[in-house]
Design an enzyme around this catalytic site. Structure first.
Site, PDB file in Angstrom:
ATOM      1  N   SER A 445     -28.844  40.754  -4.201  1.00 47.19           N
ATOM      2  CA  SER A 445     -28.286  39.408  -4.278  1.00 47.19           C
ATOM      3  C   SER A 445     -29.275  38.411  -4.870  1.00 47.19           C
ATOM      4  O   SER A 445     -28.875  37.397  -5.445  1.00 47.19           O
ATOM      5  CB  SER A 445     -27.861  38.935  -2.880  1.00 47.19           C
ATOM      6  OG  SER A 445     -28.955  38.969  -1.980  1.00 47.19           O
ATOM      7  N   ASP A 567     -32.269  30.916   5.154  1.00 41.89           N
ATOM      8  CA  ASP A 567     -32.477  32.321   5.533  1.00 41.89           C
ATOM      9  C   ASP A 567     -33.829  32.852   5.095  1.00 41.89           C
ATOM     10  O   ASP A 567     -34.208  33.970   5.449  1.00 41.89           O
ATOM     11  CB  ASP A 567     -31.358  33.203   4.982  1.00 41.89           C
ATOM     12  CG  ASP A 567     -31.318  33.246   3.455  1.00 41.89           C
ATOM     13  OD1 ASP A 567     -32.180  32.612   2.808  1.00 41.89           O
ATOM     14  OD2 ASP A 567     -30.409  33.894   2.915  1.00 41.89           O
ATOM     15  N   HIS A 570     -32.842  33.805   0.033  1.00 43.38           N
ATOM     16  CA  HIS A 570     -32.091  33.358  -1.138  1.00 43.38           C
ATOM     17  C   HIS A 570     -32.626  32.035  -1.646  1.00 43.38           C
ATOM     18  O   HIS A 570     -33.123  31.201  -0.885  1.00 43.38           O
ATOM     19  CB  HIS A 570     -30.601  33.276  -0.796  1.00 43.38           C
ATOM     20  CG  HIS A 570     -30.019  34.609  -0.470  1.00 43.38           C
ATOM     21  ND1 HIS A 570     -29.833  35.041   0.828  1.00 43.38           N
ATOM     22  CD2 HIS A 570     -29.614  35.627  -1.266  1.00 43.38           C
ATOM     23  CE1 HIS A 570     -29.319  36.267   0.815  1.00 43.38           C
ATOM     24  NE2 HIS A 570     -29.181  36.643  -0.440  1.00 43.38           N
TER      25      HIS A 570
END
Length: 592
Positions: A445, A567, A570
């Protein structure tokens, strides 16, 4: 197993409590992510062996004295010993989540129900919940899987043992029978474990972890505590102490050095740990042992007696006070959490565990109502609230100080990469520095996070990212890109955010890419316990391949917290620009 001696009694073994203390402290240190306790999860394995030994020892003593095993009484005693304290903890966690995050409580309903019925480990297996690579907020009751395994053992083992004693009353045959069961379990773990994949299935499974409990059970058959006495020779005592001391040192070294992603741990490591634990337990059960006296000191036995309470309470305290699990705790935060853990554990031990074990639930409730317990409870509640507030204030102050110095760093990085300015107030994107043809980025991601920036800086670059991608999937991705003629001669592999991998799988991947290709391995920054494992593996393997270069994202992003969202992984828009600039810088160096 023949014979009867009504004078035989169960005796207290303080050295065993000392080993309990070491085990639970190792688990707590592991959950605090201490570098010196990266193998602290082995403490659970030691507990399994201890449980197998003590419970089987107790059952065999009952058989010797009464020529029978009173199953119902045994099960009631176990439930009274374990269930009330766990219910108390679950109620506390549920009430906390009702106030702070009711949606999360609903999402954890299956965890709560499965824990109450002691099938939590199978619930986690069937729902593919990882113990190691779980990403996002950790479950505050995620540690109860081990209690499920133990309770399943308590339910089944007395029946199996009763039948085994009737059909194989001799100790030798009984030990062989138990050893065979343990061997089947250990083989199941080794066979079912797949290198390079998440080992949670074999870690959680009753079938694949039972060998530790059974090894303890076999020890109880061959070395029952109620048959041991102090009348041994000085030479024998010295020999026992040396063997036990060596075994204890090995356990401590394993706790210090073992890595949960090490392939050998699941092939044979847990088995060796169980055998060494059994040897240490055997020496600690010997009343003449000086090692038992050493581990039986007051401080360790105090912790050991409360080890169950400490185990069930420490993880909720850690996760509820830091629900994202992303912050690196400082010394004061850790101390506050430890104080709260010990306070709650002492309360559980004093007001729930011991009284209910001795007099039952109803009697203890009557006692509490008649002694006006609410006044000290109110004082305690305010004390805990104050500690929570202090810890929260420390966390917020740390964040503010960190964030106050970061924008300057990002601005400097951005300015170094900008070659022209836009006339409006929109964010500027660096002009192309090199051509992107022949460059392929394979990632997770995070690669998706920076794809648009990379494609603008490097026209023609191919970015293949997928949420949750693991290193074990990289080879198939490369083969797919090669078939589509999209695999360049410069390949950037940015994987490891979602979990660790073994070095052999990475080496196999790089072997398939030998030739003229230039390979870049990007280190990871993820606030999880596999971060250092991933980065060390990348660097170690890269040394063996002349065409491989490390892009150290972990070092480049050090102390730049504002590059990330909450988090810790990211990237913000500024973080994506910075990440892209780091990749481009290394690629440009090789082209220049």
């Amino acid at each position: 197993m023949n014979g009867k001696n009504n004078q035989t009694i169960k005796r207290y073994m303080p050295g065993i409590d000392g080993l309990r203390a070491i085990s639970v402290l190792a688990v707590i240190a592991y959950h605090f992510d201490f570098k010196w306790a990266q193998g602290g999860l082995l403490g659970v394995g030691i507990f399994f062996v201890l449980s197998g030994y003590l419970i089987t020892d107790q059952i065999l003593l009952e058989w010797r004295m009464h020529r029978n095993i009173f199953l119902w009484n045994f099960w009631v005693r176990r439930l009274r010993r374990l269930l009330p304290a766990m219910i108390g903890m679950l109620m506390f966690v549920a009430m906390w989540l009702i106030v702070t995050d009711p949606t999360r409580l609903l999402s954890l309903s299956g965890d709560f129900i499965s824990s109450v019925f002691y099938v939590n480990n199978w619930y986690l297996i069937f729902h593919n919940v990882s113990y190691f690579d779980s990403f996002g907020p950790p479950s505050p009751i995620g540690h109860l899987w081990s209690l499920s395994i133990e309770e399943q053992f308590y339910l089944v083992w007395p029946v199996v043992l009763l039948l085994a004693i009737r059909f194989a009353p001799r100790r030798g045959r009984l030990m062989v029978f138990i050893a065979m069961l343990a061997s089947i379990s250990a083989i199941a773990m080794a066979v079912m474990y797949e290198p390079g994949t998440d080992p949670s299935r074999v870690y959680y499974g009753t079938d694949t972890r039972a060998f530790a409990i059974l090894i303890g059970a076999a020890l109880a058959v061959g070395w029952p505590s109620w048959k041991l006495n102090r009348r041994i020779s000085p030479i024998a005592r010295t020999l026992l102490d040396c063997v036990g001391g060596l075994g204890l040192i090995i356990l401590l070294i394993l706790i210090y050095r073992t890595n949960e992603y090490d392939e050998s741990l699941y092939r044979s490591g847990f088995l060796y740990l169980s055998i060494i634990s059994a040897i240490v337990i055997a020496i600690l059960a010997q009343p003449a042992s000086r090692l038992a006296k050493l581990l039986g000191c007051k401080s360790l036995t105090w912790i050991g007696k409360r080890s169950y309470s400490l185990y069930i309470w420490h993880y909720p305290v850690i996760t509820l006070m830091h629900p994202t699990g992303n912050e690196r705790l400082n010394f004061l935060q850790i101390m506050i959490q430890l104080i709260i853990t010990f306070i709650l554990s002492m309360l559980s031990y004093t007001w729930i565990e011991e009284p209910i074990r001795k007099v039952g639930v109803k009697a203890q409730l009557r006692f509490i109502r008649s002694h006006h317990w609410f006044k000290p409870a109110i004082i305690l509640a305010f004390t805990l609230l104050a500690l929570f507030r202090i810890e929260s204030w420390i966390t917020n102050e740390t964040k503010v100080r960190s964030e106050s110095v970061q924008p300057v760093i990002v601005q400097e990085v951005a300015s170094n990469n900008q070659q022209e300015s836009n006339t409006d107030n929109t964010e500027e994107i660096p002009a192309p520095m090199v051509k992107g043809e022949g460059i392929t980025v394979i990632g997770d991601s995070l690669a998706l996070n920076v794809a648009s920036v990379l494609e603008e800086i490097l026209p023609g670059i191919v970015v293949d990212g997928k949420v949750g991608r693991q290193m074990s999937q990289a080879k198939s991705v490369i083969e797919d890109l090669r078939e589509k003629d999209k695999l360049g001669d410069r390949i950037v592999i940015a994987l490891g955010t979602n979990g660790a991998f073994n070095q052999s799988s990475l080496s196999s991947l790089l072997d398939a890419l030998q030739g003229e290709k230039k390979i870049y391995l990007v280190t990871t920054r993820v606030p999880k316990n596999w971060q250092n494992t991933v980065n060390e593996a990348l660097k170690d393997v890269a040394r063996d391949y002349p065409n491989v270069k490390i892009i150290d994202w972990y070092a480049a992003s050090d102390n730049k917290n504002d590059l990330f969202y909450h988090d810790g992984v990211h990237l913000t828009p500024e973080g994506a620009r910075f990440y892209a600039s780091v990749l481009v810088e290394h690629i440009q160096e090789d082209q220049g």
